[in-house]
Design an enzyme around this catalytic site. Structure first.
Site, PDB file in Angstrom:
ATOM      1  N   VAL A  33       1.881  -2.970   7.310  1.00 39.55           N
ATOM      2  CA  VAL A  33       3.083  -2.196   7.551  1.00 39.55           C
ATOM      3  C   VAL A  33       3.789  -2.770   8.775  1.00 39.55           C
ATOM      4  O   VAL A  33       3.368  -3.767   9.355  1.00 39.55           O
ATOM      5  CB  VAL A  33       2.761  -0.696   7.737  1.00 39.55           C
TER       6      VAL A  33
ATOM      7  N   ASP B 255      -0.256  -8.234   4.136  1.00 33.48           N
ATOM      8  CA  ASP B 255       0.676  -7.217   3.638  1.00 33.48           C
ATOM      9  C   ASP B 255       0.517  -5.963   4.486  1.00 33.48           C
ATOM     10  O   ASP B 255       0.101  -4.911   4.010  1.00 33.48           O
ATOM     11  CB  ASP B 255       0.381  -6.927   2.167  1.00 33.48           C
TER      12      ASP B 255
ATOM     13  N   ASP C   6      -2.137  -0.687  -2.419  1.00 35.13           N
ATOM     14  CA  ASP C   6      -1.505  -0.201  -3.655  1.00 35.13           C
ATOM     15  C   ASP C   6      -1.852  -1.076  -4.842  1.00 35.13           C
ATOM     16  O   ASP C   6      -1.779  -0.623  -5.991  1.00 35.13           O
ATOM     17  CB  ASP C   6       0.013  -0.152  -3.477  1.00 35.13           C
TER      18      ASP C   6
ATOM     19  N   ASN D 148     -11.826  -2.553   9.124  1.00 34.37           N
ATOM     20  CA  ASN D 148     -10.785  -3.052  10.004  1.00 34.37           C
ATOM     21  C   ASN D 148     -10.588  -4.545   9.767  1.00 34.37           C
ATOM     22  O   ASN D 148     -11.496  -5.347  10.004  1.00 34.37           O
ATOM     23  CB  ASN D 148     -11.180  -2.780  11.463  1.00 34.37           C
TER      24      ASN D 148
END
Length: 293
Positions: free
Chosen positions: A157, A155, A86, A137
């Site tokens: 999930v 960062d 993001d 990856n």
């Protein structure tokens, strides 16, 4: 007719947001990506039905991931960011003139594209000349790096499904090897409140403790995350997050923040009794063995 988005924090608990518009929805090669417009939290990014950020409270997460290590280690120049497609973490890091290189490794190009288009407040510094984006990856990427970075920010999930590999002893060992002799790793540790999340947090902390000589946990209040209570890991080969904090030097940067302060920095590492006990459980030899079962 009202439209609501709901995220289940446990099978018995869900958090709901009223939605004005559904701005974006696509299935990438890796996950379902949605962006909603909400009256209370602004635009909201979700991945596979889980809230990743909202415009209203993203600054809390991004500031605590970045400014805590940056205020401790004044020599940070080369940085690896894993995830964070993001752009919020990158945005905060580019505010430091001393930073020379930021390698961002993001698995899903569609996340970056969607955030560029719909969340420009986060993605506004992705084109900074110091930022190099790798769509690959991260587990494979970091295995080939050694003594390359002053700071690694993970960062990812939550530690379930495809992201479970970012919470293993092997991964933390790869991060250790990729850091220079005084390097720092910061990662999100999730919420310690609900049982399944708490167990995952303990397991991750135990594995980091077994890898780094200095390993501490700190906290922040983030309204849209599980229980509104989130933790982060600070792991270092050299620096202690409180003893080596140089508050005057960081304050001299005159950097405007909305959540982080050097006073809060110290306070964030003073944990409530229940969380201290959870961490101590896995820092003992017996606890370490139980965490690996």
């Amino acid at each position: 007719m009202e439209m609501w988005f709901s995220e289940f924090h446990t099978p018995d608990v869900k958090h709901s947001l009223r939605v004005n518009r559904h701005l974006f929805s696509k299935q990438s090669d890796f996950q379902r990506i949605d962006i909603f417009e909400t009256p209370e939290f602004g635009r909201v990014l979700t991945l596979d039905g889980n809230v990743m950020l909202t415009e209203r409270d993203e600054f809390i997460y991004d500031e605590m991931m970045t400014h805590v290590p940056m205020a401790v280690h004044k020599g940070i120049k080369d940085i690896l960011v894993i995830g964070a497609g993001d752009g919020g973490v990158v945005r905060e890091l580019t505010r430091y003139d001393r930073v020379e290189k930021i390698d961002l490794v993001e698995m899903d190009p569609m996340v970056v594209e969607a955030c560029r288009n719909y969340l420009p407040g986060n993605a506004c510094r992705m084109d900074d000349r110091r930022v190099h984006i790798y769509f690959e990856n991260a587990l494979k990427f970091i295995r080939h790096r050694e003594n390359s970075y002053d700071l690694i920010i993970v960062d990812s999930v939550d530690p379930f499904g495809p992201s479970e590999g970012f919470f293993t002893r092997e991964f933390y060992g790869s991060c250790y090897n990729a850091l220079r002799e005084d390097g720092i790793m910061v990662n999100q540790q999730g919420s310690p409140f609900y049982k399944e999340d708490a167990i995952a947090m303990q397991r991750s902390h135990q594995r980091i403790v077994s890898t780094f000589p200095i390993s501490k946990v700190y906290q922040a209040h983030i309204p849209t995350y599980a229980a509104g209570y989130w933790t982060f890991g600070f792991a270092s080969k050299k620096y202690h997050p409180i003893n080596d904090l140089d508050a005057p030097a960081w304050e001299a940067l005159n950097m405007h923040t909305r959540y982080y302060t050097t006073r809060l920095h110290v306070g964030a590492f003073w944990l409530p009794a229940f969380l201290e006990e959870m961490l101590k459980e896995v820092e003992t030899e017996e606890g370490c063995q139980n965490a690996e079962k």
